[in-house]
Design a protein around this motif. Sequence first.
Motif, PDB file in Angstrom:
ATOM      1  N   MET A   1      61.213 -25.905   9.069  1.00 57.38           N
ATOM      2  CA  MET A   1      60.215 -24.868   8.942  1.00 57.38           C
ATOM      3  C   MET A   1      60.900 -23.601   8.483  1.00 57.38           C
ATOM      4  SD  MET A   1      57.942 -23.160  11.933  1.00 57.38           S
ATOM      5  CE  MET A   1      56.448 -22.367  11.451  1.00 57.38           C
ATOM      6  N   GLY A   6      57.244 -18.739   9.437  1.00 62.40           N
ATOM      7  CA  GLY A   6      56.901 -18.846  10.846  1.00 62.40           C
ATOM      8  C   GLY A   6      56.684 -17.481  11.482  1.00 62.40           C
ATOM      9  N   THR A  29      57.063 -24.429  18.600  1.00 63.07           N
ATOM     10  CA  THR A  29      57.730 -25.629  18.088  1.00 63.07           C
ATOM     11  C   THR A  29      58.243 -26.523  19.214  1.00 63.07           C
ATOM     12  OG1 THR A  29      59.850 -24.478  17.882  1.00 63.07           O
ATOM     13  CG2 THR A  29      58.406 -24.464  15.944  1.00 63.07           C
ATOM     14  N   TRP A  33      63.295 -26.184  17.764  1.00 60.30           N
ATOM     15  CA  TRP A  33      64.032 -25.396  16.777  1.00 60.30           C
ATOM     16  C   TRP A  33      64.362 -24.043  17.376  1.00 60.30           C
ATOM     17  CZ3 TRP A  33      59.626 -27.925  14.373  1.00 60.30           C
ATOM     18  CH2 TRP A  33      60.004 -29.039  13.643  1.00 60.30           C
ATOM     19  N   GLN A 139      52.861 -27.338  20.311  1.00 59.07           N
ATOM     20  CA  GLN A 139      54.031 -28.051  20.822  1.00 59.07           C
ATOM     21  C   GLN A 139      53.842 -29.558  20.721  1.00 59.07           C
ATOM     22  OE1 GLN A 139      54.477 -26.744  24.845  1.00 59.07           O
ATOM     23  NE2 GLN A 139      55.499 -24.853  24.278  1.00 59.07           N
ATOM     24  N   VAL A 142      54.223 -30.778  17.101  1.00 56.72           N
ATOM     25  CA  VAL A 142      55.622 -30.804  16.684  1.00 56.72           C
ATOM     26  C   VAL A 142      56.323 -32.007  17.298  1.00 56.72           C
ATOM     27  CG1 VAL A 142      57.844 -29.620  16.905  1.00 56.72           C
ATOM     28  CG2 VAL A 142      55.807 -28.321  16.252  1.00 56.72           C
TER      29      VAL A 142
END
Length: 168
Positions: A1, A6, A29, A33, A139, A142
């Motif tokens: 990403m 973001g 995320t 990350w 979440q 992801v």
Amino acid sequence: MSIRHGLLALLSGGPRYGYQLRVEFEASTGGTWPLNIGQVYTTLARLERDGLVAPGGSDEQGRAIYTITEPGRRELEHWYGTPVAPTDRPRDELTIKIAMAVAGGVDVAAVLQTQREATMRALQEHTRAKHRAGEGLAQRLVLDSLIFKAEAELRWLDHCEAMAKGRT
């Protein structure tokens, strides 16, 4: 990403300060990350230089607040509207490693088994994290992506093993 995009996405929800952006990025995320706070401030400085965000004063604790600008909103809209092309993704090191193992006469079965074990551990970790994620849709999405990629990788590793066994 893209960290740049973001942060713009988070700022589109309202003004925020750097540490807040870091925490919300990581929460969105699923913690998969992590961001260094230096990355956040470096990216904010570039976004400000490019006219995509503007400093919006400071909060009651003296933290610099950033807001998205109209050009920033247009950039974000463009990003959301543009599909991610396979050429935009980094090279797949695993594919290269296996291809080189096959070409170089290395014990491909051992390379595949080492990777299979690591991928299985990652799949288990992602699945556990998904169960802990609770109601956070971002979440869970992801983590679902990571789970599906790990499952696909395991299938591909099985395919590689079958192909390597059939080779003489």
